[in-house]
Design a protein around this motif. Structure first.
Motif, PDB file in Angstrom:
ATOM      1  N   MET A   1       0.735  -1.159   0.126  1.00 41.79           N
ATOM      2  CA  MET A   1      -0.136  -0.158  -0.080  1.00 41.79           C
ATOM      3  C   MET A   1       0.903   1.196  -0.013  1.00 41.79           C
ATOM      4  O   MET A   1       1.453   1.449   0.807  1.00 41.79           O
ATOM      5  N   CYS A   4       0.421   4.001   2.924  1.00 44.11           N
ATOM      6  CA  CYS A   4       0.463   3.529   4.359  1.00 44.11           C
ATOM      7  C   CYS A   4       1.810   3.594   5.081  1.00 44.11           C
ATOM      8  O   CYS A   4       2.833   3.056   4.408  1.00 44.11           O
ATOM      9  N   CYS A   7       3.556   0.316   5.793  1.00 47.28           N
ATOM     10  CA  CYS A   7       4.106  -0.421   4.729  1.00 47.28           C
ATOM     11  C   CYS A   7       5.354   0.386   4.347  1.00 47.28           C
ATOM     12  O   CYS A   7       6.540  -0.246   3.758  1.00 47.28           O
ATOM     13  N   HIS A  46       0.164  -6.121   4.094  1.00 47.30           N
ATOM     14  CA  HIS A  46      -0.548  -5.044   4.540  1.00 47.30           C
ATOM     15  C   HIS A  46      -2.086  -5.658   4.528  1.00 47.30           C
ATOM     16  O   HIS A  46      -2.773  -6.305   3.667  1.00 47.30           O
ATOM     17  N   HIS A  97      -3.216  -0.226   9.238  1.00 49.57           N
ATOM     18  CA  HIS A  97      -2.529  -1.474   8.802  1.00 49.57           C
ATOM     19  C   HIS A  97      -2.503  -2.298  10.206  1.00 49.57           C
ATOM     20  O   HIS A  97      -1.754  -1.707  11.293  1.00 49.57           O
TER      21      HIS A  97
HETATM   22 ZN    ZN Z   1       0.192  -1.263   5.128  1.00 53.51          ZN
END
Ligand code: ZN
Ligand code: 5GP
Length: 136
Positions: A1, A4, A7, A46, A97
């Motif tokens: 992602m 995110c 991430c 994720h 997440h």
């Molecule tokens: Zn993520």
């Protein structure tokens, strides 16, 4: 992602204070701790909530939480530890997440001092149970 934050941390695009890592999991210190040593455990893949993460990654997270939690507990000289996990905004989730919070606790630290539990009114427990059981 792409958007995110966790991430981006996992991919090394953002820094973190790394505590533990394996094939499935990364653990690092929370940047805005509610207690010194407050750590997070996140799956490397994720998933937004508890309802999305598959059993293998969930297992890896909880096993890592045990290991990292013990290290945090010992490292900061805590006398307790909360494992916390928020799903959706109504429950306080800010980062979409999946993650486990490991929060070291000390006597009289003022965090979660009173559990706001109260008994069900008569008949309500059975009514609630009947709503939940068909969903299991
Ligand atoms: Zn993520
Ligand atoms: P949530 O409310 O989603 O359960 O918790 C998200 C947690 O992530 C918060 O405790 C917050 O302080 C932490 N956090 C948010 N952004 C970052 C970041 O960039 N780095 C680290 N290490 N923690 C973060």
């Amino acid at each position: 992602m792409l958007d995110c934050i966790f991430c981006q941390i996992i991919q090394g695009q953002l820094p973190c204070a790394r505590i533990y890592e394996d094939d499935r999991v990364l653990s690092f210190l929370d940047i805005n701790p509610v207690a010194r040593g407050h750590a997070l455990v996140v799956p490397k893949r994720h998933y937004s909530t508890l309802f999305h993460i598959p059993p293998e990654d969930l297992e890896a997270c909880i096993v890592a939480a045990k290991r990292v939690g013990a290290a945090v507990f010992k490292g900061v000289g805590a006398s307790g530890l909360n494992v916390l996990q928020n799903n959706y905004r109504a429950a306080g989730q800010l980062i979409d997440h999946f993650h486990l919070h490991l929060i070291p606790r000390h006597a009289h630290d003022g965090f979660f001092t009173a559990w706001p539990g109260k008994p069900y009114p008569t008949g309500e427990l059975d009514r609630i149970l009947r709503k939940i059981l068909p969903e299991v």
